[in-house]
Design an enzyme around this catalytic site. Sequence first.
Site, PDB file in Angstrom:
ATOM      1  N   ASP A  33       0.914  -1.151  -0.004  1.00 39.58           N
ATOM      2  CA  ASP A  33      -0.066  -0.060   0.000  1.00 39.58           C
ATOM      3  C   ASP A  33       0.766   1.161  -0.018  1.00 39.58           C
ATOM      4  OD1 ASP A  33      -2.153  -1.527   0.092  1.00 39.58           O
ATOM      5  OD2 ASP A  33      -2.844  -1.356   2.170  1.00 39.58           O
ATOM      6  N   ALA A  34       1.892   0.984   0.753  1.00 36.12           N
ATOM      7  CA  ALA A  34       2.952   2.579   0.798  1.00 36.12           C
ATOM      8  C   ALA A  34       3.690   2.793  -0.484  1.00 36.12           C
ATOM      9  CB  ALA A  34       3.903   1.966   1.895  1.00 36.12           C
ATOM     10  N   GLU A  35       3.783   1.915  -1.427  1.00 39.75           N
ATOM     11  CA  GLU A  35       4.317   2.190  -2.843  1.00 39.75           C
ATOM     12  C   GLU A  35       3.051   2.683  -3.641  1.00 39.75           C
ATOM     13  OE1 GLU A  35       6.996   2.136  -6.013  1.00 39.75           O
ATOM     14  OE2 GLU A  35       7.043   2.561  -3.951  1.00 39.75           O
ATOM     15  N   TYR A  36       1.823   2.132  -3.487  1.00 41.50           N
ATOM     16  CA  TYR A  36       0.595   2.802  -4.098  1.00 41.50           C
ATOM     17  C   TYR A  36       0.396   4.230  -3.733  1.00 41.50           C
ATOM     18  CZ  TYR A  36      -4.172   3.164  -5.963  1.00 41.50           C
ATOM     19  OH  TYR A  36      -4.894   3.767  -6.746  1.00 41.50           O
ATOM     20  N   LYS A 116      -9.542   1.909  10.900  1.00 43.67           N
ATOM     21  CA  LYS A 116      -9.695   1.820   9.299  1.00 43.67           C
ATOM     22  C   LYS A 116      -9.116   0.331   9.298  1.00 43.67           C
ATOM     23  CE  LYS A 116      -8.292   3.594   4.821  1.00 43.67           C
ATOM     24  NZ  LYS A 116      -7.928   2.377   4.210  1.00 43.67           N
ATOM     25  N   GLU A 173     -17.144  -3.514   6.476  1.00 46.07           N
ATOM     26  CA  GLU A 173     -15.768  -4.110   5.949  1.00 46.07           C
ATOM     27  C   GLU A 173     -15.945  -5.748   6.457  1.00 46.07           C
ATOM     28  OE1 GLU A 173     -12.057  -2.807   4.238  1.00 46.07           O
ATOM     29  OE2 GLU A 173     -13.863  -1.869   4.484  1.00 46.07           O
TER      30      GLU A 173
END
Length: 670
Positions: A33-36, A116, A173
């Site tokens: 997720d961090a790269e996205y 979240k 979720e």
Amino acid sequence: MNQSVHQRMQELEQLLNRYNQEYYENDEPSVPDAEYDRLFRELKTLETEHPDLKSAQSPTMKVGGKPLGQFRSVEHEVPMLSLDNAFSVDEFEAFSKRVEQRLDTNQTVTFCCEPKLDGAAVSLLYENGLLVRGATRGDGQSGEDITENVKTIRNVPLKLSGDVPERLEVRGEVVMPLGAFERFNEQARQREEKVFANPRNAAAGSLRQLDSRITAKRPLHFYAYSLGLISETTQLPDSHHQRLLQLKDWGLPVNIEIKTVDSVQGCDDYYEAILARRDTLNYDIDGVVFKVDSIRLQQDLGFVARAPRWAIARKFPAQEQLTTITGVDFQVGRTGAITPVARLEPVNVGGVTVSNATLHNADEIERLGVRIGDCVSIRRAGDVIPQVVSVIKDKRPENTKAIEFPQHCPICQSDIERVEGEAVARCTGGLYCAAQRKEAIKHFASRKAMDIDGLGDKIVEQLVERDWIKSPADLYRLSKAELATLPRMGAKSAENLRNAIKATQETTLARFIYALGIREVGEATANALANHFKNLDALIAAESEQLQEVPDVGAVVAKHIVAFFHEAHNQQVVAELREFISWPEGEEASSVQSDRLSGNTYVITGTLSTMTRDEAKSALEALGAKVASSVSKKTTALVAGENAGSKLTKAQSLGLDILDENALAELLSD
């Protein structure tokens, strides 16, 4: 200049569209997720600086991915949007100021705070209290009909209770709890089936099964976090928080961590509190969501293209990052397990600089297809050792090298053994290997082995760290003067310990075999081996077929015994020990006095008041019985003392005989 900027924006759009497809449609993201998030923010910044170059189809304007063809498409009457992100307290404060400015009010804005959850967003539609449809978020405008699958989730109510609206859409979720995820993956490995990289992929993949019977076997959990469509005639509280509590009253699961605060400082305190407890929660979270609590104010604030103006997600430090493997070391654990550890270009993961990550074992290296020089995704969660979770193969350079698993222990050069059906490779030099030395000597001195009184774990550690003992045989070479120099030892204590060591020079063959620490050879097996072979030389010379003639010795245990005695270093240590230790040769090694209970197997659980469990075990074994550690269909009876737990429950379910202390006393005295 504009041409190069435009080219970069197009590159980012292509990358983000591809990663969106992997994440939302394939449930197999190739980057963390961090790269996205980094690429998304870069594109958003460029679009802000160059609005004339912004594409109408930009990923910054979209939510999720398109529905797949194998599921019926469902239109969301109220769009299921995404959330904007804040990565610092400053960015959250900027969001708060924008809210106040748009509302043009001096009144205090209350925020509803929620963890979240990192799972799969779904919509549940209820009509007259009955669940009639479940859908994925999809691209926010339309999703996939997964009704039959969501109906299999145990905590999703098929019927709501109380006075519910005629039509009610609940958003939430679906997650796979962490403990359940680990068990699910372990069972999949044993069946040689696909394992999931993380709980989010597991949850999303489980929801999109074409056969709902497969979904039903997956340990999924649902948490409601908002409302979508509501019947116009329904009167609900103006507070988002109160509406969530109303959902709970109707029977829907709501996260217990939600609360309201009235200031930016309160939001920051909530963020820090949840971050501190992140690793204690039984589900993955990647941040905290802050929502303006008043529904009326939410409506005043409205939406932008892909997200509401009244909510924001403040992200936690990423638990996954990209880096490069520069090499691989092979570490030897205290039980001899060989673990490959990747050396990495240092990278910050979850607020900690990581330069090493486990590759687990040879099977995992093969499964990942990882090579030295690869760009990899590293995950670190809480106190868990950082691990390599995936290889970014489209970033693989030409000069990568294969990882070669060693054939000999990197510490002592003994042979490495890998038993068929086991993932872990192990060093066979147990008594000799420096990496295993402390644990081997602690076991050797333990009460059921050589029973060296006064030789505790701390003393063993001091002796090994001073390099005074390299094998158990060195214990018998220690002098009183040497022992007296240890911290808090003194002359008298040193003399007592030296005498305790000398006292074990006469023992039994069974104790000696058990003290060697051969894998899978417990106290009962050591007794059986001693009774069968009568002397150590016969045991050392035995081949697998001869060993399997011994009760309770199967092919795997026999292989461990053969490997142990065939290892040259172990042979050397055993020979040294025999210079100091003796036992009656050719005699029965156990204390069996009768065969009255021969063929019977007992399990002891709970606290006994008239004797210890070890005493009860010895008494049963003296009558020829076997005492096992776990209950099975082969168990003759369970001896249950006070506070007997799961073993008692299992024994009752199997219809086994249950003996209390009085019944045990009668059995032993007959």
